[in-house]
Structures are given as structure tokens and as C-alpha cells.
Scaffold this active site. Structure first.
Site, mmCIF file in Angstrom:
data_model
loop_
_atom_site.group_PDB
_atom_site.id
_atom_site.type_symbol
_atom_site.label_atom_id
_atom_site.label_comp_id
_atom_site.label_asym_id
_atom_site.label_seq_id
_atom_site.Cartn_x
_atom_site.Cartn_y
_atom_site.Cartn_z
ATOM 1 N N ASP A 8 0.854 -1.186 0.000
ATOM 2 C CA ASP A 8 0.000 0.000 0.000
ATOM 3 C C ASP A 8 0.893 1.239 0.000
ATOM 4 O O ASP A 8 2.071 1.170 0.390
ATOM 5 C CB ASP A 8 -0.898 -0.034 1.242
ATOM 6 C CG ASP A 8 -1.639 1.260 1.461
ATOM 7 O OD1 ASP A 8 -2.357 1.687 0.529
ATOM 8 O OD2 ASP A 8 -1.490 1.865 2.542
ATOM 9 N N ASP A 10 -0.254 5.182 0.786
ATOM 10 C CA ASP A 10 -0.502 6.156 1.854
ATOM 11 C C ASP A 10 -0.617 5.463 3.209
ATOM 12 O O ASP A 10 -1.396 4.515 3.382
ATOM 13 C CB ASP A 10 -1.775 6.941 1.555
ATOM 14 C CG ASP A 10 -1.618 7.832 0.338
ATOM 15 O OD1 ASP A 10 -1.010 8.900 0.473
ATOM 16 O OD2 ASP A 10 -2.084 7.434 -0.749
ATOM 17 N N THR A 42 -2.774 0.360 -4.338
ATOM 18 C CA THR A 42 -3.188 1.634 -3.772
ATOM 19 C C THR A 42 -4.580 2.061 -4.225
ATOM 20 O O THR A 42 -5.093 1.569 -5.231
ATOM 21 C CB THR A 42 -2.154 2.721 -4.175
ATOM 22 O OG1 THR A 42 -2.559 3.993 -3.690
ATOM 23 C CG2 THR A 42 -2.013 2.807 -5.694
ATOM 24 N N LYS A 197 -8.787 -4.539 -3.492
ATOM 25 C CA LYS A 197 -7.359 -4.752 -3.706
ATOM 26 C C LYS A 197 -7.031 -6.244 -3.653
ATOM 27 O O LYS A 197 -6.200 -6.738 -4.422
ATOM 28 C CB LYS A 197 -6.544 -4.021 -2.633
ATOM 29 C CG LYS A 197 -6.497 -2.511 -2.748
ATOM 30 C CD LYS A 197 -5.553 -1.963 -1.687
ATOM 31 C CE LYS A 197 -5.474 -0.450 -1.684
ATOM 32 N NZ LYS A 197 -4.496 0.042 -0.687
#
Length: 270
Positions: A8, A10, A42, A197
Site C-alpha cells: 500500500d 498512503d 493503492t 485490492k
């Protein structure tokens, strides 16, 4: 043996200032040189990924899962190799859900354009667009349709208290029709039903010939849960939510302490 690392961005790869720590760059380069596939995973669109990916200076073809699993790109030519899109009918449903909530802005992530439905772009939305190196464009749903652009996902955006109220009212309804997740205090996201995801990571892993036990995933937020559940080696950041920590096998240090580099050193090379 780990053959793919899904990371990931952030709250995970990037520190709190949204910078890419040198330790993380070196750890990913080392892993790539050892033959491990690197997959950034992401919620960001392409405009918010490419500048960071370029800083990694990876020489082999890698992959990026963007828009919370709605789009998958290779990094050789930045071709879109797989995607899921919201239909126009689904966009109408999403717009209807927010008509009686004037403080909540519905935004749409297109292949090229960041749309804010309405006559003007709220400051909060423009600030988010700037974080992914683009500008939000105010538009009606009819204007979006006339652009004939792939729309990957939608985001409801508002200050926390306002978005809390919206989510309380609409989450059940939207969850029946979309993959819905509260990824940040000011963002409630809606993707095509079944898209996460985790699903995108599983499909890509299968395509590359890797099983779940050969995959390591690192994340911090609710939209990382499905990829963490899929991966044989799941690592939560120290700054992750309690829910993420409970669904991860391992814990690393925070994103401000280069937790990704520590996880790679410990679980890939040790």
C-alpha cells in the site's frame, strides 16, 4: 519463499509527509534485484502513482494495482492490462444517494479525469486532487457520460462528522450494490461490486504463477484488509487501524520509521 510483495502507499510506503523514505526505496530495489515482483497496491489513480514509482528506479517490469483494485497497469509501458468500471446506471445510483446531503461531494475517478459532480469543486476535494498531482473538474453526470471515459471508482468526500452521518444512513444500501469502504476520515469509497485490492492481487498473482503463500502484503487501512487476508505473509504497520492489526500475521514499525523496509528485511531476507 516470498516471490511478490504488495505494498500500500498512503500510510504504508509513504511517510506522514507523503514522502518516500530512502530506506524503503533501497529495500524494494534489493527485493527486485533478488527476483521478487514489486506491486504497489493503492487507492490512488495513475497520476498519483507514477511520480513515486519513478523514484523507486526499478529496472524490471513491475505492476501497480490502482483505484482500490479497479485498474491494473504494468510499468513497462504503463498499459492498462485489467480493469473493472462503474456503469452509467451505477453512477446514477451513486448520485441519487447523495442528493439530500449537500455537504458531501461525489467524486469519480476516470482513466484521465478526476471529476467532482456539481457546479464547483469543494476545497477538500481539490486538496485531495493535488495530493495525486492533478486538478479536479466540476461536471454534471451527463457531462461525464459524454466524455465516454472509463470510470473506475467513486468517492464520497466530506469532513469527518458529515461523512459519518452519510455513512450511517447509506452504508447498508450502498454495500448491497457496490464494494464500499471507509478508507479515510474524509473518504468513503464505492467500487464495482466484488472489486477490492485483494481480488485484484489474487488475480495478478495467479497470472504470474504465484500462490498466496508466496505473497507478502503490507498495509494500514480498511481498504487493505482483503489483500492482507489473501497474502500468506500479511504485515500491518504500527500506525494501522486495530482492525488491520487483528487481520495481519505480523506487525512492523510505523510509516514514519520506514516500516516497509523493516518488513522486507525481516520477512523476505531473514
Amino acid at each position: 519463499m516470498i516471490k511478490l510483495i504488495a505494498v500500500d502507499m498512503d500510510g504504508t510506503l509513504l511517510n506522514s509527509a507523503r514522502e518516500l523514505p530512502a530506506e524503503n526505496i533501497l529495500a524494494l530495489q534489493r527485493a527486485a534485484q533478488a527476483g521478487v515482483k514489486i506491486v504497489l497496491c493503492t487507492g490512488r489513480p495513475k497520476s498519483g502513482v507514477q511520480p513515486y514509482f519513478n523514484k523507486l528506479e526499478l529496472t524490471e517490469e513491475e505492476y501497480v494495482i490502482m483505484n482500490n483494485g479497479c485498474s491494473v497497469y504494468n510499468t513497462k509501458e504503463w498499459d492498462l492490462i485489467d480493469y473493472s468500471a462503474l456503469s452509467y446506471r451505477e453512477l446514477e445510483i451513486l448520485e441519487q444517494a447523495v442528493l439530500d446531503c449537500p455537504d458531501v461531494c461525489l467524486t469519480l475517478t476516470g482513466e484521465r479525469t478526476y471529476y467532482a459532480l456539481g457546479k464547483k469543486v469543494p476545497e477538500l476535494v481539490q486538496a485531495d486532487a493535488e495530493l495525486v498531482f492533478t486538478t479536479a473538474r466540476a461536471a454534471s453526470l451527463d457531462q461525464v457520460r459524454s466524455d465516454s471515459e472509463i470510470i473506475f471508482q467513486a468517492m464520497y468526500m466530506a469532513e469527518k462528522a458529515q461523512l459519518d452521518r452519510f455513512q450511517k444512513i447509506r452504508e447498508t444500501e450502498l454495500g448491497q450494490l457496490f464494494s464500499a469502504v471507509r478508507s479515510q476520515n474524509d473518504i468513503f469509497e464505492a467500487m464495482p461490486k466484488g472489486v477490492t485490492k485483494g481480488k485484484a492481487l489474487q488475480a495478478l498473482s495467479n497470472q504470474l504463477g504465484f500462490n498466496a503463500g508466496e505473497v507478502m502484503a503490507i498495509g494500514d487501512a480498511a481498504n487493505d484488509l482483503e489483500m492482507l487476508k489473501f497474502a500468506g505473509v500479511s504485515v500491518a504497520m504500527a500506525n494501522a487501524s486495530q482492525q488491520v492489526k487483528e487481520h495481519s500475521r505480523y506487525l512492523t514499525v510505523s510509516n514514519d520509521e520506514a516500516g516497509v523496509a523493516r518488513a522486507i528485511d525481516k520477512y523476505v531476507f531473514s
